[in-house]
Design an enzyme around this catalytic site. Structure first.
Site, short mmCIF file in Angstrom:
data_model
loop_
_atom_site.label_atom_id
_atom_site.label_comp_id
_atom_site.label_asym_id
_atom_site.label_seq_id
_atom_site.Cartn_x
_atom_site.Cartn_y
_atom_site.Cartn_z
N LYS A 126 0.83 -1.21 0.00
CA LYS A 126 0.00 0.00 0.00
C LYS A 126 0.87 1.27 0.00
CE LYS A 126 -4.14 -1.97 0.02
NZ LYS A 126 -4.17 -3.34 0.42
C1 LIG Z 1 -5.36 -4.25 0.86
C2 LIG Z 1 -6.83 -4.22 0.91
C3 LIG Z 1 -7.56 -4.70 2.01
C4 LIG Z 1 -6.94 -5.50 3.11
O1 LIG Z 1 -5.94 -4.93 3.80
P1 LIG Z 1 -4.87 -5.87 4.56
O2 LIG Z 1 -4.19 -4.88 5.44
O3 LIG Z 1 -4.01 -6.46 3.52
O4 LIG Z 1 -5.63 -6.88 5.34
C5 LIG Z 1 -8.93 -4.50 2.05
N1 LIG Z 1 -9.58 -3.91 1.05
C6 LIG Z 1 -8.92 -3.48 -0.05
C7 LIG Z 1 -9.71 -2.81 -1.11
C8 LIG Z 1 -7.54 -3.64 -0.18
O5 LIG Z 1 -6.91 -3.23 -1.28
#
Ligand SMILES: *Cc1c(COP(=O)(O)O)cnc(C)c1O
Length: 371
Positions: A184
């Protein structure tokens, strides 16, 4: 495609936390990280958690979502959104996308809520997703949700740093969640945060995330709890990343501008969502390829890049097309499927060096010249 961007500041924060002795999932960096991120997005409370998925799960449980409920969400998302709904025992109901942004289409949402209300089904929550770092049109969606009296849990996992009409992603709905997964815009290697103005919601989420321990010394439990807290070490890493968030977004934007330039003269190729992207965090940059015009498929460009050891990927495969979610209902018109078939996500990370970016650019140019 989007690897972690860490350096001296992260090392400094992490070492300071380690040396302080706060190596547990409680500590001053957790509290400071929660305060700093809540302030940044403009809400009262942040609860640091082990992942964005955990934040979604506890947000839904705290709003009372459970077995027999319907939760309306975007089909164009990463599986974590739909998985968290299924963890609660509720049924995900998928809404198709606006083809320009990939975000939930307000007209289809309205149609779905009307249909479900007419059938007497309880819609326990609405979970819109800010796709690839572009905030949903919350003005439209929140008005619809209010008309049908459905609480909103905003999945801002991908959009930290983006805004909608001047308001930060992560501040919408009853609750928003963000993710600090390794890919991210900012990362704690793994982690997430729940953001809300509602003190009761924040308190309940904190309680559930700490094994639902009653405040007595002998471990008394009246609810099923979870072990979903973020460690103090990772919170320290998050604080360093947050201090660099704007700088990292600026680097991603410069990269997108390069792709825009690179593809500007190429008929049949457009940079996805580039129209009005000045308020996005530009997490990932994807192109849409109209192969009738280009004469080549996105998979062919992807194969050429792979041969050069450069990563690329299709856009998210919509949830309604996933074998695991076969059966769940939705309001589907093919827009998300079209994005999946024509889209290709290119290297987008802020950690890419000038040399790496040049190498990607050269590989794309070589491919285009060969067509
Ligand atoms: C990355 C992501 C998540 C989950 O986040 P994690 O921290 O990896 O559990 C949820 N929703 C979306 C749209 C994502 O891109």
């Amino acid at each position: 495609m989007s690897s972690p961007d860490v350096g001296d500041l992260e090392e400094q924060y992490l070492l300071a936390a380690l040396r302080s002795g706060w190596v547990a999932p409680v500590g001053p960096d957790v509290e400071a990280f929660e305060r700093e991120l809540a302030t940044r997005v403009g809400v009262e409370h942040g609860v640091a958690l082990s992942s964005g998925t955990a934040a979604l799960h506890l947000a839904l449980l705290t709003l009372g979502v459970g077995r027999g409920d319907v939760v309306v969400t975007s089909t164009m998302t990463f599986a974590a959104t739909a998985n968290a709904i299924v963890y609660t025992g509720a049924e995900p109901y998928f809404i198709d996308a606006d083809p320009e942004t990939g975000n939930m289409c307000p007209e289809l949402l309205e149609r779905a809520l009307r249909r479900l209300a007419d059938a007497g089904e309880r819609v326990a929550a609405l979970v819109p997703v800010d796709l690839l770092g572009k905030a949903v049109d919350y003005t439209a969606l929140e008005a619809i949700a209010e008309r049908y009296d459905v609480p909103v849990v905003a999945d801002a996992a991908e959009s930290l740093g983006a805004t909608h009409r001047g308001r930060a992603a992560g501040s919408f709905g009853r609750v928003s969640i963000v993710s600090f997964n390794g890919n991210k815009v900012m990362t704690t290697s793994g982690g997430g945060m729940l953001l809300t103005d509602d003190a009761e919601v924040a308190k309940h989420v904190r309680y559930l995330a700490t094994q639902a321990r009653q405040p007595v010394v002998h471990y008394e439990h009246t609810d099923i709890g979870y072990n979903y807290r973020l460690s103090n070490l990772l919170a320290a890493l998050g604080r360093a990343q947050l201090a660099r968030l704007d700088e990292m977004i600026a680097r991603r934007r410069a990269l997108r501008d390069r792709y825009k330039e690179l593809f500007s003269g190429v008929a049949g190729v457009s940079v996805f969502g580039a129209e009005g992207d000045e308020h996005d965090n530009v997490w990932l940059t994807s192109i849409l390829v109209d192969s009738e015009v280009t004469g080549w498929e996105p998979a062919e460009l992807s194969a050429a890049l792979t041969a050069d050891n450069i990563e690329s990927r299709p856009l998210w495969k919509p949830m309604h097309l996933q074998p695991v979610f076969e059966g769940p209902r939705g309001e589907i018109n093919g827009a998300a499927e079209g994005l999946f078939r024509t889209g290709l996500t290119l290297p987008s990370g802020s950690a890419l060096s000038v040399e790496q970016i040049d190498r990607v650019g050269a590989a794309i140019k070589t491919f285009l010249n060969e067509q």
